[in-house]
Design a protein around this motif. Sequence first.
Motif, PDB file in Angstrom:
ATOM      1  N   ASP A   1      -4.334  17.110  -0.157  1.00 43.51           N
ATOM      2  CA  ASP A   1      -5.446  16.338  -0.703  1.00 43.51           C
ATOM      3  C   ASP A   1      -4.925  14.960  -1.091  1.00 43.51           C
ATOM      4  OD1 ASP A   1      -4.428  16.478  -3.525  1.00 43.51           O
ATOM      5  OD2 ASP A   1      -4.966  18.595  -3.297  1.00 43.51           O
ATOM      6  N   ALA A   2      -5.851  14.083  -1.492  1.00 41.08           N
ATOM      7  CA  ALA A   2      -5.474  12.702  -1.795  1.00 41.08           C
ATOM      8  C   ALA A   2      -4.557  12.601  -2.999  1.00 41.08           C
ATOM      9  CB  ALA A   2      -6.733  11.865  -2.028  1.00 41.08           C
ATOM     10  N   GLU A   3      -4.668  13.529  -3.954  1.00 36.52           N
ATOM     11  CA  GLU A   3      -3.845  13.469  -5.165  1.00 36.52           C
ATOM     12  C   GLU A   3      -2.430  13.972  -4.923  1.00 36.52           C
ATOM     13  OE1 GLU A   3      -7.053  14.618  -5.149  1.00 36.52           O
ATOM     14  OE2 GLU A   3      -7.756  12.730  -6.025  1.00 36.52           O
ATOM     15  N   THR A   4      -2.288  15.000  -4.098  1.00 39.63           N
ATOM     16  CA  THR A   4      -0.968  15.561  -3.798  1.00 39.63           C
ATOM     17  C   THR A   4      -0.720  15.487  -2.300  1.00 39.63           C
ATOM     18  OG1 THR A   4      -1.951  17.779  -3.703  1.00 39.63           O
ATOM     19  CG2 THR A   4      -0.973  17.078  -5.802  1.00 39.63           C
ATOM     20  N   ASN A   5      -0.650  14.268  -1.798  1.00 31.73           N
ATOM     21  CA  ASN A   5      -0.547  14.027  -0.357  1.00 31.73           C
ATOM     22  C   ASN A   5       0.902  14.187   0.089  1.00 31.73           C
ATOM     23  OD1 ASN A   5      -1.154  13.276   2.250  1.00 31.73           O
ATOM     24  ND2 ASN A   5      -1.084  11.082   1.815  1.00 31.73           N
TER      25      ASN A   5
ATOM     26  N   ASN B   1      -4.740  12.641   4.439  1.00 35.20           N
ATOM     27  CA  ASN B   1      -4.369  13.138   3.110  1.00 35.20           C
ATOM     28  C   ASN B   1      -4.299  14.660   3.166  1.00 35.20           C
ATOM     29  OD1 ASN B   1      -4.493  10.530   1.792  1.00 35.20           O
ATOM     30  ND2 ASN B   1      -6.720  10.692   1.991  1.00 35.20           N
TER      31      ASN B   1
END
Length: 249
Positions: A39-43, A36
């Motif tokens: 990050d996991a939210e904006t991968n 990720n």
Amino acid sequence: MTEQASPAMYARLLAETLGTFVLVLGGCGTAVFAANFPDAETNTVGVGFLGVALAFGLTVVVAAFALGPISGGHFNPAVTLGLATAGRFSWGDVGGYIVAQLVGGVLGASVLALIALGGPSGYFDAARESGFAANGFGEHSPDGFGLGSAILVETVLTAVFLFVILGATARIAAPGFAPLAIGLTLTLIHLVSIPVTNTSVNPARSVATAIYAGGWAWGQLWVFILFPILGAVLAGLAYRPMFGRVATT
């Protein structure tokens, strides 16, 4: 991945240590740093499950080609025990190989931890909080799979892995292709089981990452030691009566 009698034992153990180090460094390192990103939210540029699966498979391919001629290229206590059960590896050498594999795995995870400590503020703590690529079930499974699913997937897929290893390294197999077949199989195994347990099929890999994942990983570690070994031993027991005579003649 068959027994090599000519190299000295110290060289074989060093090769197993180095190979397991590479496996954890490459496979788990991809999971920790690149799955990720940012990050996991904006991968946007992370490699995801597919990239992690390929990383584990590629590490086995390169390590087996480079170090397999020295030690047989096990890099996994379950593989060592499965090969011994199938009569393809000496029981007298099992203990040394497993110790070497555990040492290599812990060294690999420790290097990853040191890299994470050098990251942005809080990076190491965030990596630990996200599991540090450790294996888990229940709330620690990537997709929430329970204990029964974890037991089944680790047992069955490790058995499949051993069947491929035994077949690809048999005397009648096409020479030179075993590392590729084994690495591709490990990639496939990860594609199936990352959502279930984050994929172990290797107790050394599980122990190594549990060290840096926190207390929950130690509490669940028994699953990822016991059931990969069970799957490998079952495959070793089944292989001899099913294919042993054909594969060794």
